[in-house]
Motif scaffolding. Structure first.
Motif, short mmCIF file in Angstrom:
data_model
loop_
_atom_site.label_atom_id
_atom_site.label_comp_id
_atom_site.label_asym_id
_atom_site.label_seq_id
_atom_site.Cartn_x
_atom_site.Cartn_y
_atom_site.Cartn_z
N ALA A 40 0.82 -1.22 0.00
CA ALA A 40 0.00 0.00 0.00
C ALA A 40 0.85 1.27 0.00
O ALA A 40 0.57 2.18 -0.77
CB ALA A 40 -0.98 -0.01 1.17
N PRO A 41 1.91 1.35 0.81
CA PRO A 41 2.74 2.56 0.73
C PRO A 41 3.41 2.76 -0.63
O PRO A 41 3.48 3.88 -1.13
CB PRO A 41 3.78 2.35 1.83
N VAL A 42 3.90 1.70 -1.25
CA VAL A 42 4.54 1.84 -2.57
C VAL A 42 3.50 2.29 -3.59
O VAL A 42 3.73 3.24 -4.36
CB VAL A 42 5.21 0.53 -3.01
N LEU A 43 2.34 1.65 -3.59
CA LEU A 43 1.28 2.03 -4.52
C LEU A 43 0.83 3.47 -4.24
O LEU A 43 0.52 4.23 -5.17
CB LEU A 43 0.11 1.06 -4.43
N GLY A 44 0.82 3.85 -2.97
CA GLY A 44 0.45 5.23 -2.60
C GLY A 44 1.42 6.25 -3.17
O GLY A 44 1.01 7.33 -3.62
N LEU A 45 2.70 5.92 -3.19
CA LEU A 45 3.69 6.85 -3.76
C LEU A 45 3.57 6.95 -5.28
O LEU A 45 3.73 8.03 -5.86
CB LEU A 45 5.11 6.45 -3.35
N ILE A 46 3.28 5.82 -5.94
CA ILE A 46 3.05 5.86 -7.39
C ILE A 46 1.82 6.72 -7.68
O ILE A 46 1.83 7.57 -8.57
CB ILE A 46 2.89 4.44 -7.97
N PHE A 47 0.78 6.52 -6.90
CA PHE A 47 -0.44 7.32 -7.03
C PHE A 47 -0.14 8.80 -6.82
O PHE A 47 -0.60 9.66 -7.57
CB PHE A 47 -1.48 6.83 -6.02
N LEU A 48 0.66 9.12 -5.79
CA LEU A 48 1.00 10.51 -5.50
C LEU A 48 1.76 11.15 -6.66
O LEU A 48 1.49 12.29 -7.03
CB LEU A 48 1.80 10.61 -4.20
N LEU A 49 2.69 10.43 -7.24
CA LEU A 49 3.42 10.97 -8.38
C LEU A 49 2.46 11.25 -9.54
O LEU A 49 2.51 12.31 -10.17
CB LEU A 49 4.54 10.03 -8.83
N PHE A 50 1.57 10.31 -9.82
CA PHE A 50 0.58 10.48 -10.88
C PHE A 50 -0.30 11.70 -10.59
O PHE A 50 -0.53 12.53 -11.48
CB PHE A 50 -0.27 9.21 -10.98
N ALA A 51 -0.78 11.83 -9.36
CA ALA A 51 -1.62 12.97 -8.98
C ALA A 51 -0.85 14.27 -9.12
O ALA A 51 -1.40 15.29 -9.56
CB ALA A 51 -2.14 12.79 -7.55
N ASP A 52 0.42 14.25 -8.76
CA ASP A 52 1.26 15.44 -8.84
C ASP A 52 1.46 15.88 -10.29
O ASP A 52 1.43 17.08 -10.61
CB ASP A 52 2.60 15.19 -8.16
N VAL A 53 1.66 14.92 -11.19
CA VAL A 53 1.83 15.25 -12.62
C VAL A 53 0.57 15.92 -13.15
O VAL A 53 0.63 16.95 -13.84
CB VAL A 53 2.19 13.98 -13.42
N ARG A 54 -0.58 15.36 -12.82
CA ARG A 54 -1.85 15.95 -13.29
C ARG A 54 -2.09 17.31 -12.65
O ARG A 54 -2.56 18.24 -13.30
CB ARG A 54 -3.02 15.01 -12.97
N PHE A 55 -1.75 17.43 -11.35
CA PHE A 55 -1.90 18.70 -10.64
C PHE A 55 -1.03 19.77 -11.30
O PHE A 55 -1.49 20.89 -11.55
CB PHE A 55 -1.51 18.53 -9.17
N ALA A 56 0.23 19.45 -11.58
CA ALA A 56 1.15 20.42 -12.18
C ALA A 56 0.66 20.89 -13.55
O ALA A 56 0.77 22.08 -13.88
CB ALA A 56 2.56 19.83 -12.28
N ALA A 60 -0.41 24.76 -14.34
CA ALA A 60 0.17 25.53 -15.45
C ALA A 60 -0.94 26.17 -16.29
O ALA A 60 -0.82 27.33 -16.70
CB ALA A 60 1.07 24.64 -16.30
N GLU A 61 -2.02 25.42 -16.54
CA GLU A 61 -3.16 25.97 -17.29
C GLU A 61 -3.77 27.16 -16.55
O GLU A 61 -4.07 28.19 -17.15
CB GLU A 61 -4.25 24.91 -17.48
N LEU A 62 -3.95 26.99 -15.23
CA LEU A 62 -4.54 28.06 -14.43
C LEU A 62 -3.64 29.28 -14.37
O LEU A 62 -4.12 30.42 -14.38
CB LEU A 62 -4.87 27.56 -13.02
N GLU A 63 -2.34 29.06 -14.30
CA GLU A 63 -1.40 30.18 -14.26
C GLU A 63 -1.41 30.95 -15.58
O GLU A 63 -1.33 32.17 -15.59
CB GLU A 63 0.01 29.70 -13.92
N PRO A 78 -8.96 24.82 -4.71
CA PRO A 78 -9.18 23.40 -4.98
C PRO A 78 -10.30 23.14 -5.98
O PRO A 78 -10.21 22.21 -6.79
CB PRO A 78 -9.52 22.82 -3.60
N ALA A 79 -11.35 23.96 -6.00
CA ALA A 79 -12.47 23.74 -6.91
C ALA A 79 -12.04 23.87 -8.37
O ALA A 79 -12.61 23.19 -9.24
CB ALA A 79 -13.59 24.73 -6.60
N ALA A 80 -11.03 24.69 -8.64
CA ALA A 80 -10.54 24.85 -10.02
C ALA A 80 -9.89 23.56 -10.52
O ALA A 80 -9.85 23.30 -11.71
CB ALA A 80 -9.56 26.01 -10.10
N TYR A 81 -9.38 22.77 -9.61
CA TYR A 81 -8.77 21.48 -9.96
C TYR A 81 -9.85 20.40 -10.05
O TYR A 81 -9.89 19.62 -10.99
CB TYR A 81 -7.69 21.10 -8.93
#
Length: 192
Positions: A40-56, A60-63, A78-81
């Motif tokens: 679960a922790p390893v999968l959580g970190l993969i998930f976090l990286l994926f979420a971070d890529v989409r967030f970034a 960039a679009e919002l900026e 947060p609502a803009a995301y």
């Protein structure tokens, strides 16, 4: 029946999956943790990286829209995301922030806090994200963050999903070596 060679992209993703799995499995062996404690922790970190890529990408679009908007900046709203199906990540919950923490800090506590913060800003994930990073000592967790960071941010979302599914399957096989069934179950909200 005709055999079709895998595309270069598929071959590269498969090689990355194998390299990441071998590294994660070696780290697990050095941690003394069982597969179910580690998965679960390893999968959580993969998930976090994926979420971070989409967030970034959304940030960039919002900026770029900020300069042409009369409404003001929505970069930290947060609502803009959420409106675009993207998880909002506060600065301390972003993968890069955690990756760049010194080993002297208690990285496990910081990752646990990041997961709680993600759940706070994204209620659909409440109670879903792993918060057992305290099981890892900081040097081991730092190594794990570095290995996960090798997944290129330029990968498409399908490739992230394939890597996640690959790890899910490998952990299931590790846990069920005697033919037993794995306790790892993907959650739709966890991997979306």
């Amino acid at each position: 029946m005709h055999w079709i060679a895998p595309s270069e992209k598929d071959t590269a993703t498969a090689a990355l999956e194998k390299r990441l799995w071998d590294a994660a499995d070696q780290l697990r062996a050095n941690s003394g943790l069982k597969a179910q404690e580690y998965s679960a922790p390893v999968l959580g970190l993969i998930f976090l990286l994926f979420a971070d890529v989409r967030f970034a990408a959304r940030r960039a679009e919002l900026e770029s829209a900020k300069s042409s908007s009369r409404r003001g900046s929505r970069v930290d709203d947060p609502a803009a995301y959420h409106a675009e199906g993207v998880l909002y990540l506060s600065p301390e919950a972003r993968f890069g922030y955690l990756l760049n923490r010194p080993e002297a800090e208690n990285i496990g506590v910081m990752v646990n806090e990041a997961m709680r913060d993600i759940e706070k800003h994204n209620p659909q994930l409440a109670g879903v994200l792993p918060k057992t990073y305290y099981l890892f000592d900081s040097p081991l967790l730092k190594q794990l963050l570095k290995k996960v960071s090798e997944i290129p941010a330029s990968m498409d979302y399908d490739a992230f999903g394939r890597i996640y599914e690959y790890f899910l399957g490998e952990f299931a096989m590790s846990e069920g070596q005697g033919g037993g069934e794995s306790s790892i179950r993907p959650s739709a909200s966890f991997v979306s």
